[in-house]
Design a protein around this motif. Structure first.
Motif, PDB file in Angstrom:
ATOM      1  N   PRO A  51     -19.435  14.586  51.258  1.00 49.14           N
ATOM      2  CA  PRO A  51     -18.107  15.213  51.236  1.00 49.14           C
ATOM      3  C   PRO A  51     -17.589  15.364  49.811  1.00 49.14           C
ATOM      4  CG  PRO A  51     -17.878  12.894  51.693  1.00 49.14           C
ATOM      5  CD  PRO A  51     -19.362  13.166  51.612  1.00 49.14           C
ATOM      6  N   MET A  52     -16.555  16.163  49.656  1.00 47.66           N
ATOM      7  CA  MET A  52     -15.804  16.196  48.404  1.00 47.66           C
ATOM      8  C   MET A  52     -14.743  15.106  48.489  1.00 47.66           C
ATOM      9  SD  MET A  52     -13.203  19.092  46.851  1.00 47.66           S
ATOM     10  CE  MET A  52     -14.366  20.120  45.970  1.00 47.66           C
ATOM     11  N   ILE A  53     -14.746  14.196  47.540  1.00 42.07           N
ATOM     12  CA  ILE A  53     -13.766  13.110  47.522  1.00 42.07           C
ATOM     13  C   ILE A  53     -12.576  13.554  46.682  1.00 42.07           C
ATOM     14  CG2 ILE A  53     -13.335  10.711  46.878  1.00 42.07           C
ATOM     15  CD1 ILE A  53     -16.355  10.207  47.240  1.00 42.07           C
ATOM     16  N   VAL A  54     -11.431  13.748  47.343  1.00 34.20           N
ATOM     17  CA  VAL A  54     -10.255  14.254  46.627  1.00 34.20           C
ATOM     18  C   VAL A  54      -9.318  13.118  46.202  1.00 34.20           C
ATOM     19  CG1 VAL A  54     -10.359  16.558  47.618  1.00 34.20           C
ATOM     20  CG2 VAL A  54      -9.080  14.770  48.810  1.00 34.20           C
ATOM     21  N   ARG A  55      -9.440  11.952  46.846  1.00 36.81           N
ATOM     22  CA  ARG A  55      -8.687  10.777  46.396  1.00 36.81           C
ATOM     23  C   ARG A  55      -9.558   9.561  46.634  1.00 36.81           C
ATOM     24  NH1 ARG A  55      -3.467  10.418  49.326  1.00 36.81           N
ATOM     25  NH2 ARG A  55      -4.591   9.087  50.800  1.00 36.81           N
ATOM     26  N   LYS A  56      -9.753   8.759  45.587  1.00 35.14           N
ATOM     27  CA  LYS A  56     -10.653   7.606  45.678  1.00 35.14           C
ATOM     28  C   LYS A  56      -9.988   6.449  46.434  1.00 35.14           C
ATOM     29  CE  LYS A  56     -11.185   7.905  41.149  1.00 35.14           C
ATOM     30  NZ  LYS A  56     -11.627   7.698  39.746  1.00 35.14           N
ATOM     31  N   ARG A  57     -10.783   5.440  46.753  1.00 32.88           N
ATOM     32  CA  ARG A  57     -10.288   4.283  47.523  1.00 32.88           C
ATOM     33  C   ARG A  57      -9.128   3.596  46.825  1.00 32.88           C
ATOM     34  NH1 ARG A  57     -15.957   1.204  48.996  1.00 32.88           N
ATOM     35  NH2 ARG A  57     -16.956   2.939  50.099  1.00 32.88           N
ATOM     36  N   ASP A  58      -9.170   3.560  45.494  1.00 30.40           N
ATOM     37  CA  ASP A  58      -8.114   2.875  44.739  1.00 30.40           C
ATOM     38  C   ASP A  58      -6.871   3.744  44.556  1.00 30.40           C
ATOM     39  OD1 ASP A  58      -8.931   4.753  42.893  1.00 30.40           O
ATOM     40  OD2 ASP A  58      -9.595   3.314  41.385  1.00 30.40           O
ATOM     41  N   THR A 104      -2.799  18.193  32.089  1.00 30.24           N
ATOM     42  CA  THR A 104      -1.769  19.162  32.478  1.00 30.24           C
ATOM     43  C   THR A 104      -1.675  19.320  33.995  1.00 30.24           C
ATOM     44  OG1 THR A 104      -3.277  21.055  32.316  1.00 30.24           O
ATOM     45  CG2 THR A 104      -2.067  20.445  30.334  1.00 30.24           C
ATOM     46  N   TYR A 105      -2.709  18.868  34.703  1.00 28.84           N
ATOM     47  CA  TYR A 105      -2.702  18.981  36.166  1.00 28.84           C
ATOM     48  C   TYR A 105      -2.316  17.670  36.849  1.00 28.84           C
ATOM     49  CZ  TYR A 105      -5.379  23.145  34.954  1.00 28.84           C
ATOM     50  OH  TYR A 105      -5.776  24.332  34.404  1.00 28.84           O
ATOM     51  N   ASN A 106      -2.024  16.644  36.057  1.00 29.89           N
ATOM     52  CA  ASN A 106      -1.826  15.312  36.610  1.00 29.89           C
ATOM     53  C   ASN A 106      -0.729  15.275  37.673  1.00 29.89           C
ATOM     54  OD1 ASN A 106      -2.666  12.527  36.476  1.00 29.89           O
ATOM     55  ND2 ASN A 106      -0.670  12.072  35.580  1.00 29.89           N
ATOM     56  N   ASP A 107       0.402  15.948  37.399  1.00 26.39           N
ATOM     57  CA  ASP A 107       1.517  15.916  38.352  1.00 26.39           C
ATOM     58  C   ASP A 107       1.225  16.717  39.613  1.00 26.39           C
ATOM     59  OD1 ASP A 107       2.870  14.371  36.548  1.00 26.39           O
ATOM     60  OD2 ASP A 107       4.071  16.015  35.729  1.00 26.39           O
ATOM     61  N   ASP A 108       0.253  17.646  39.530  1.00 28.49           N
ATOM     62  CA  ASP A 108      -0.063  18.494  40.692  1.00 28.49           C
ATOM     63  C   ASP A 108      -0.984  17.804  41.696  1.00 28.49           C
ATOM     64  OD1 ASP A 108       1.371  20.487  39.456  1.00 28.49           O
ATOM     65  OD2 ASP A 108      -0.383  21.544  38.676  1.00 28.49           O
ATOM     66  N   LEU A 109      -1.693  16.767  41.254  1.00 28.93           N
ATOM     67  CA  LEU A 109      -2.748  16.194  42.099  1.00 28.93           C
ATOM     68  C   LEU A 109      -2.231  15.654  43.432  1.00 28.93           C
ATOM     69  CD1 LEU A 109      -4.969  14.429  39.410  1.00 28.93           C
ATOM     70  CD2 LEU A 109      -5.109  16.758  40.286  1.00 28.93           C
ATOM     71  N   LEU A 169     -10.094   9.643  50.621  1.00 29.42           N
ATOM     72  CA  LEU A 169      -9.713  10.878  51.300  1.00 29.42           C
ATOM     73  C   LEU A 169     -10.752  11.943  50.967  1.00 29.42           C
ATOM     74  CD1 LEU A 169      -7.322  11.643  53.136  1.00 29.42           C
ATOM     75  CD2 LEU A 169      -6.283  12.742  51.144  1.00 29.42           C
ATOM     76  N   CYS A 170     -11.382  12.507  51.994  1.00 29.23           N
ATOM     77  CA  CYS A 170     -12.546  13.374  51.791  1.00 29.23           C
ATOM     78  C   CYS A 170     -12.397  14.701  52.542  1.00 29.23           C
ATOM     79  CB  CYS A 170     -13.822  12.693  52.291  1.00 29.23           C
ATOM     80  SG  CYS A 170     -14.141  11.074  51.568  1.00 29.23           S
ATOM     81  N   TYR A 176     -12.470  14.375  39.321  1.00 27.58           N
ATOM     82  CA  TYR A 176     -12.628  15.754  38.848  1.00 27.58           C
ATOM     83  C   TYR A 176     -12.413  16.781  39.959  1.00 27.58           C
ATOM     84  CZ  TYR A 176     -14.719  13.706  34.652  1.00 27.58           C
ATOM     85  OH  TYR A 176     -14.928  12.999  33.504  1.00 27.58           O
ATOM     86  N   ASP A 177     -12.821  16.446  41.185  1.00 21.57           N
ATOM     87  CA  ASP A 177     -12.703  17.417  42.269  1.00 21.57           C
ATOM     88  C   ASP A 177     -11.246  17.814  42.498  1.00 21.57           C
ATOM     89  OD1 ASP A 177     -15.434  17.546  42.794  1.00 21.57           O
ATOM     90  OD2 ASP A 177     -15.373  15.839  44.172  1.00 21.57           O
ATOM     91  N   ALA A 178     -10.378  16.816  42.542  1.00 25.17           N
ATOM     92  CA  ALA A 178      -8.959  17.105  42.758  1.00 25.17           C
ATOM     93  C   ALA A 178      -8.388  17.906  41.591  1.00 25.17           C
ATOM     94  CB  ALA A 178      -8.179  15.805  42.938  1.00 25.17           C
ATOM     95  N   THR A 179      -8.780  17.539  40.369  1.00 20.34           N
ATOM     96  CA  THR A 179      -8.292  18.255  39.193  1.00 20.34           C
ATOM     97  C   THR A 179      -8.755  19.708  39.213  1.00 20.34           C
ATOM     98  OG1 THR A 179      -8.348  16.221  37.889  1.00 20.34           O
ATOM     99  CG2 THR A 179      -8.259  18.276  36.674  1.00 20.34           C
ATOM    100  N   ASP A 180     -10.020  19.940  39.577  1.00 14.79           N
ATOM    101  CA  ASP A 180     -10.541  21.314  39.618  1.00 14.79           C
ATOM    102  C   ASP A 180      -9.859  22.140  40.703  1.00 14.79           C
ATOM    103  OD1 ASP A 180     -12.185  20.895  37.499  1.00 14.79           O
ATOM    104  OD2 ASP A 180     -14.031  20.644  38.652  1.00 14.79           O
ATOM    105  N   LEU A 181      -9.519  21.509  41.825  1.00 18.90           N
ATOM    106  CA  LEU A 181      -8.771  22.222  42.864  1.00 18.90           C
ATOM    107  C   LEU A 181      -7.366  22.586  42.363  1.00 18.90           C
ATOM    108  CD1 LEU A 181      -9.743  20.214  46.080  1.00 18.90           C
ATOM    109  CD2 LEU A 181     -10.215  22.645  45.651  1.00 18.90           C
TER     110      LEU A 181
END
Length: 556
Positions: free
Chosen positions: A289-296, A254-259, A279-280, A301-306
């Motif tokens: 760091p908190m990784i909010v977007r991976k290299r690929d 449900t959070y996919n479009d918000d990421l 992106l950290c 989970y961090d981005a989803t929880d935010l």
């Protein structure tokens, strides 16, 4: 209305200017409460403690609550609550469906994140505590008049679904004909093929892209996997007697479009920076760091929880957010809350709390595993408890064992011990409720042989508590008066073991009262008053067990 001890404490503090630190008296002859406030003030004022104590008593206006306080020993102040005041409080509980629970003067909107099983997998021992604890918080906070918004953050998105859907497609399976255990086996089989066959793994990864891109065939199979899983989850929730429904679902998908928006905001604010292709967010004092977007380019989970925090504040208008997960995730939530605050997703006006819990251990004291070393399903745990007792008693045993210790502690799942009706167990409290109910039922039948034996005992009318002449009666009434105060503590501190301890003490005080103060063998006003006291005990035990999610039977 605040409890009698709270009212008394507030009166003393208004005169002395300091917390009187009321403590239950050690012996009945010392009254109900003692305070050492005069001893502490005497040191500051350079006066004899007994003189200070006498001065405090002279300035106190507590005659409506207490008999005249007394100075004892080197300067303690003893307080004895008036019997008529205790009787009034106990009487008020009899017909109060809330049993004296204080209604919040400023009700909040409270989001509780709990349970969170994964699609295509049966709920296991790791979900037991989250579900039971979260359900207790839901009940307690709702009882106080707050608006509770449960959020069941199920795992319904990610690369594993590319693997599952691809396996279903290649083997021509109809997911709608399967149940959850069969879907879980499907997951294991697809994982085995994914690990063993690089070509299948590549096809599975391409299927993830189709899922994310909205391919209809892929989405249809994905939705079927969710529907089968929800049916299995709901069956377990029904067995557990918890309040979660499909309306409380807020899965990862449900959070996919918000990421992308969340990450763009972090980058625009300068909080997120690129590091090694990812992106950290770097925080002072944190090793990683908190990784909010991976290299690929994917999100974890961090981005989803935010994104979840952002929506719970902006859309659900939460005043307080509570997460109920394994204690080992404490660091994750510490970082999550700090980043969310820096990003403005979590204003200082919104409280965010992580309630961590310990592990469920087997009778050998080690983490609960199957004989093969695998994860134990939640259904099999319930089955094990029901081998020793009826379902409602087995469930009481499980929930009480889970809630009665400090949540961060591990506890041993020993079904045979947990279902005992003696000792500090859920079934013991159920037995106490049934025992009080039996006495009231007998009294009702003696008063009117035509009374329906199946009638709701709460509707029969038990008069009022008029006489509290015996110490055991007074102690029982005093304990009854503290129920609302205990519920307040649980709501603020999120410590359900305090409610368990209170109910266990109440059951013990009732047992002592019944031994020392004949009920059915007494007569006249004494009998009527003691029956009313029994009815008040039954009310508080029933409501208290309900807050723990435990059935309060009238018969056992």
């Amino acid at each position: 209305m605040s409890s009698l001890p709270s009212q008394l404490s507030a009166r003393v503090e208004s005169v002395t200017g300091v917390d009187p630190e009321l403590r239950p008296a050690t012996k009945p002859q010392f009254g109900h409460f003692q305070s050492n406030v005069a001893l502490r003030l005497a040191k500051q004022e350079g006066r004899p403690p007994r003189e200070v104590a006498a001065d405090v008593i002279a300035r106190l206006g507590v005659g409506d609550l207490c008999e005249t306080p007394e100075v004892a020993g080197p300067g303690f102040i003893n307080f004895r609550l008036r019997s008529d005041v205790l009787a009034q409080v106990a009487s008020d509980l009899i017909d109060d469906p809330h049993a004296g629970i204080t209604q919040a003067p400023n009700p909040q909107r409270i989001v509780i994140d709990y349970s969170a099983p994964n699609v295509a997998k049966q709920m296991h021992v790791g979900h037991l505590r989250s579900t039971i604890i979260g359900d207790c918080f839901n009940r307690v906070l709702t009882a106080q008049g707050h608006t509770v918004i449960p959020q069941n953050h199920i795992g319904d998105w990610g690369t594993q679904f590319g693997m599952l859907v691809q396996y279903v497609v290649e083997h021509g399976l109809d997911v709608t004909t399967l149940d959850l255990p069969e879907v879980e086996q499907l997951y294991k089989d697809s994982k085995k093929e994914f690990d063993a066959d690089p070509d299948f793994a590549d096809r599975a990864r391409r299927r993830v892209v189709k899922l994310q891109g909205g391919d209809e065939r892929t989405l249809a199979i994905w939705r079927s996997l969710i529907e089968v899983s929800l049916a299995g989850f709901n069956e377990t929730y029904a067995r557990l007697g918890v309040l979660l429904t499909d309306d409380d679902l807020a899965g990862e998908s449900t959070y996919n479009d918000d990421l992308p928006r969340v990450v763009d905001e972090l980058e625009a604010d300068g909080l997120a920076v690129e590091d090694n292709g990812a992106l950290c967010v770097f925080l002072e004092g944190q090793d990683a760091p908190m990784i909010v977007r991976k290299r690929d380019g994917g999100f974890g989970y961090d981005a989803t929880d935010l994104a979840a925090i952002r929506r719970r504040v902006s859309t659900l208008h939460a005043d307080r957010i509570i997460y109920v997960t394994d204690v080992r995730q404490a660091h994750h939530f510490e970082v999550l809350f700090e980043v969310a605050r820096k990003a403005g997703f979590l204003p200082e006006s919104v409280a965010a709390e992580h309630v961590g819990y310990g592990m469920v251990l087997g009778p050998d004291g080690h983490p609960f595993k199957t004989r093969e070393g695998g994860t134990v399903s939640l259904a099999s745990l319930l089955d094990a408890a029901e081998q020793h007792a009826a379902p409602n008693i087995a469930l009481a045993a499980i929930k009480y064992a889970d809630l009665s210790n400090g949540l961060q502690k591990d506890y041993v799942f020993d079904a045979e011990r947990m279902v005992q009706t003696t000792g500090d167990t859920g079934p013991y409290l159920q037995y106490a409720h049934a025992r009080v109910s039996q006495i009231l039922r007998r009294a009702a039948a003696e008063a009117d042989p035509q009374v329906d034996p199946e009638a709701d005992l709460s509707t029969l009318g038990w008069g009022r508590v008029e006489l509290l002449e015996e110490p055991a009666e007074q102690q029982l009434a005093l304990l009854l008066s503290r129920f609302g105060e205990i519920v307040d503590l649980v709501a603020v501190d999120l410590t359900p073991h305090k409610l368990c301890t209170y109910l266990y003490d109440l059951a013990g005080a009732y047992s002592s009262f019944y031994e020392k103060c004949p009920v059915l063998r007494s007569e006249g006003q004494v009998r009527a008053s003691r029956l009313a006291l029994c009815a008040a005990v039954r009310r508080v035990l029933g409501v208290g067990l309900g807050l723990l999610g435990i059935d309060a039977p009238d018969r056992m």
